[in-house]
Design a protein around this motif. Structure first.
Motif, PDB file in Angstrom:
ATOM      1  N   LYS A   1     -68.885  13.201  58.763  1.00  0.00           N
ATOM      2  CA  LYS A   1     -67.897  13.523  59.803  1.00  0.00           C
ATOM      3  C   LYS A   1     -67.370  14.955  59.616  1.00  0.00           C
ATOM      4  O   LYS A   1     -67.247  15.728  60.573  1.00  0.00           O
ATOM      5  CB  LYS A   1     -66.756  12.507  59.744  1.00  0.00           C
TER       6      LYS A   1
ATOM      7  N   THR B   1     -67.873   9.909  64.303  1.00  0.00           N
ATOM      8  CA  THR B   1     -66.459  10.262  64.471  1.00  0.00           C
ATOM      9  C   THR B   1     -65.679   9.014  64.900  1.00  0.00           C
ATOM     10  O   THR B   1     -64.565   8.759  64.434  1.00  0.00           O
ATOM     11  CB  THR B   1     -66.311  11.383  65.522  1.00  0.00           C
ATOM     12  N   HIS B   2     -66.286   8.195  65.759  1.00  0.00           N
ATOM     13  CA  HIS B   2     -65.630   6.955  66.198  1.00  0.00           C
ATOM     14  C   HIS B   2     -65.400   6.013  65.010  1.00  0.00           C
ATOM     15  O   HIS B   2     -64.300   5.503  64.813  1.00  0.00           O
ATOM     16  CB  HIS B   2     -66.496   6.286  67.270  1.00  0.00           C
TER      17      HIS B   2
ATOM     18  N   ARG C   1     -75.394  18.671  67.298  1.00  0.00           N
ATOM     19  CA  ARG C   1     -74.750  18.489  68.604  1.00  0.00           C
ATOM     20  C   ARG C   1     -75.683  18.959  69.722  1.00  0.00           C
ATOM     21  O   ARG C   1     -76.339  19.990  69.591  1.00  0.00           O
ATOM     22  CB  ARG C   1     -73.474  19.341  68.628  1.00  0.00           C
TER      23      ARG C   1
ATOM     24  N   GLY D   1     -73.311  12.058  66.032  1.00  0.00           N
ATOM     25  CA  GLY D   1     -72.077  12.587  65.440  1.00  0.00           C
ATOM     26  C   GLY D   1     -70.830  11.990  66.061  1.00  0.00           C
ATOM     27  O   GLY D   1     -69.856  11.689  65.363  1.00  0.00           O
ATOM     28  N   ARG D   2     -70.861  11.769  67.385  1.00  0.00           N
ATOM     29  CA  ARG D   2     -69.667  11.212  68.050  1.00  0.00           C
ATOM     30  C   ARG D   2     -69.464   9.760  67.629  1.00  0.00           C
ATOM     31  O   ARG D   2     -68.342   9.279  67.511  1.00  0.00           O
ATOM     32  CB  ARG D   2     -69.820  11.313  69.571  1.00  0.00           C
TER      33      ARG D   2
ATOM     34  N   VAL E   1     -70.092  17.424  60.588  1.00  0.00           N
ATOM     35  CA  VAL E   1     -70.258  17.464  62.055  1.00  0.00           C
ATOM     36  C   VAL E   1     -69.107  18.251  62.661  1.00  0.00           C
ATOM     37  O   VAL E   1     -69.302  19.146  63.481  1.00  0.00           O
ATOM     38  CB  VAL E   1     -70.304  16.022  62.640  1.00  0.00           C
ATOM     39  N   GLN E   2     -67.890  17.926  62.224  1.00  0.00           N
ATOM     40  CA  GLN E   2     -66.704  18.566  62.806  1.00  0.00           C
ATOM     41  C   GLN E   2     -66.721  20.083  62.624  1.00  0.00           C
ATOM     42  O   GLN E   2     -66.310  20.819  63.506  1.00  0.00           O
ATOM     43  CB  GLN E   2     -65.443  17.967  62.172  1.00  0.00           C
TER      44      GLN E   2
ATOM     45  N   ASP F   1     -70.599   7.089  73.915  1.00  0.00           N
ATOM     46  CA  ASP F   1     -71.370   7.311  72.682  1.00  0.00           C
ATOM     47  C   ASP F   1     -72.318   6.151  72.390  1.00  0.00           C
ATOM     48  O   ASP F   1     -73.257   6.287  71.611  1.00  0.00           O
ATOM     49  CB  ASP F   1     -70.441   7.495  71.477  1.00  0.00           C
TER      50      ASP F   1
ATOM     51  N   THR G   1     -65.218   6.672  61.882  1.00  0.00           N
ATOM     52  CA  THR G   1     -64.304   7.191  60.862  1.00  0.00           C
ATOM     53  C   THR G   1     -62.875   7.368  61.412  1.00  0.00           C
ATOM     54  O   THR G   1     -61.920   6.873  60.825  1.00  0.00           O
ATOM     55  CB  THR G   1     -64.816   8.533  60.298  1.00  0.00           C
ATOM     56  N   VAL G   2     -62.752   8.009  62.570  1.00  0.00           N
ATOM     57  CA  VAL G   2     -61.405   8.326  63.066  1.00  0.00           C
ATOM     58  C   VAL G   2     -60.735   7.113  63.725  1.00  0.00           C
ATOM     59  O   VAL G   2     -59.566   6.834  63.481  1.00  0.00           O
ATOM     60  CB  VAL G   2     -61.458   9.507  64.069  1.00  0.00           C
ATOM     61  N   GLN G   3     -61.501   6.368  64.544  1.00  0.00           N
ATOM     62  CA  GLN G   3     -60.876   5.257  65.270  1.00  0.00           C
ATOM     63  C   GLN G   3     -60.889   3.948  64.467  1.00  0.00           C
ATOM     64  O   GLN G   3     -59.959   3.168  64.530  1.00  0.00           O
ATOM     65  CB  GLN G   3     -61.609   5.016  66.595  1.00  0.00           C
TER      66      GLN G   3
END
Ligand SMILES: C[S@@+](CC[C@H](N)C(=O)[O-])C[C@H]1O[C@@H](n2cnc3c(N)ncnc32)[C@H](O)[C@@H]1O
Length: 339
Positions: free
Chosen positions: A28, A104-105, A93, A100-101, A31-32, A146, A107-109
């Motif tokens: 993550k 991110t989902h 990307r 990657g998205r 990617v970020q 995603d 890990t972040v959400q």
């Protein structure tokens, strides 16, 4: 003295498991900060990567080295990093299979919910489930798009199995919990005779509308913005798709949903269900069993189910010829026919 029959155990595996969250968090971060994107242009040193990302060298070097150790980057004898086939395909990307998205989902959400797993086990319910419209809309709006690449190949396989391209008369498709619209978009692409009724919560249906417009099929869609329990599904549909929805609804609501879908189908119509299936003993399928814990931390009653359980509910509802269709998704599709 230990008996000779006693297996030799070491702490190695548990030590590895204890750090299991590290790879997704490193991916993550990379990617970020666009590290994989930069390397798509060619090999770079840690300093070049840090300069390109506009961040200090320290973090880039630590994360990149650890990514080398799990084969998501390669490093040459001069210390220059490059992509591996896996990271080149999935972590740059703009590439069609970009994951990657999705990471991110998770890990972040999702991760913050898992941080409260022990608390959730204590109460048997999560704090604020996402299977309610309030909260759920924001959650799903951010990531249903995603999920599109994960299900599109299976949706195309469904279109082929149902011989949609050869249809000479109108084919009415009911896309339940449509999300990105992936299931019905693949069917609509297969034939101009396909017309779709797509059902999802109001905010999420905006994503469905955007995606169907992007694929040039939105003029054949009717959008029904409501909760699945309340929505008018219409009637006489030839196909109904339920992509990744039974797990968040849980058993009782899923069985109701199958009954409502049965009523909305025409005689001879097909229901198609995609799920993370588990084995009957709930002992082997790691992804499906982990996803059941994910449903525990995210929903009131969600779970993952076996083919046999879902087949039982379908038969009870009146469906016949319950079958599996091998498809390029996480599990085979479940199909059944309304007599
Ligand atoms: C995991 S996504 C799956 C989306 C799509 N079917 C797919 O397979 O990619 C679940 C979808 O169900 C919708 N959803 C969840 N619970 C719902 C409910 N009770 N009523 C209406 N839509 C719901 C969410 O908004 C989301 O679009």
């Amino acid at each position: 003295m230990a008996s000779s029959a006693q297996p030799h155990v070491t702490p190695d595996r548990l030590m590895q498991l204890a750090w299991g969250y590290a790879p997704p968090m490193m991916i993550k971060a990379a990617v970020q900060h666009g590290l994989f994107d930069q390397l798509d242009q060619g090999p770079k040193s840690a300093q070049e990567l840090a300069d390109g990302a506009g961040v200090p060298l320290r973090g880039v070097r630590a994360v990149s080295n650890a990514l080398v150790s799990i084969d998501l980057l390669a490093k040459d004898s001069e210390g220059r990093y490059s992509l591996t086939p896996e990271s080149a395909t999935f972590l740059v990307r703009g590439k069609p299979a970009f994951l990657g998205r999705m990471i991110t989902h998770t890990t972040v959400q999702i991760l913050p919910r898992w941080m409260r797993l022990a608390e959730t086990v204590e109460h048997g319910k999560p704090v604020g489930g996402v299977n309610h419209q309030e909260g759920g809309v924001e959650f799903f709006q951010q990531f249903v798009e995603d999920l599109f690449p994960m299900s599109y190949p299976a949706a195309r396989a469904l279109a082929a199995e149902l011989k949609v391209a050869a249809a000479e008369s109108p084919v009415s498709v009911l896309d339940l919990a449509a999300g990105s619209g992936v299931w019905s978009i693949a069917l609509a692409q297969a034939s101009p005779n396909v017309a779709v009724t797509a059902v999802d919560w109001p905010g999420v249906l905006e994503v469905t509308q955007r995606m169907t417009a992007r694929f040039g099929v939105s003029d054949r869609y009717t959008f029904v913005a409501d909760d699945l329990g309340l929505a008018d599904f219409g009637s006489g549909h030839q196909v109904a798709t339920l992509g990744h929805i039974l797990h968040s609804e849980g058993e009782a609501r899923s069985r109701e949903l199958l009954k409502k879908t049965f009523t909305a189908l025409a005689s001879g119509g097909t229901i198609a269900i995609q799920e993370f299936l588990v084995d009957q003993q709930r002992a082997k399928n790691t992804m499906g069993l982990i996803f059941a814990v994910n449903m525990l931390v995210a929903t009131d009653d969600g779970d993952t189910f076996s083919f046999e359980e879902i087949a039982g509910w379908l038969k009870e509802t009146g469906f016949v010829d319950v079958r599996e269709l091998d498809s390029p998704g996480p599990s085979p599709l479940i199909l059944a026919t309304k007599p």
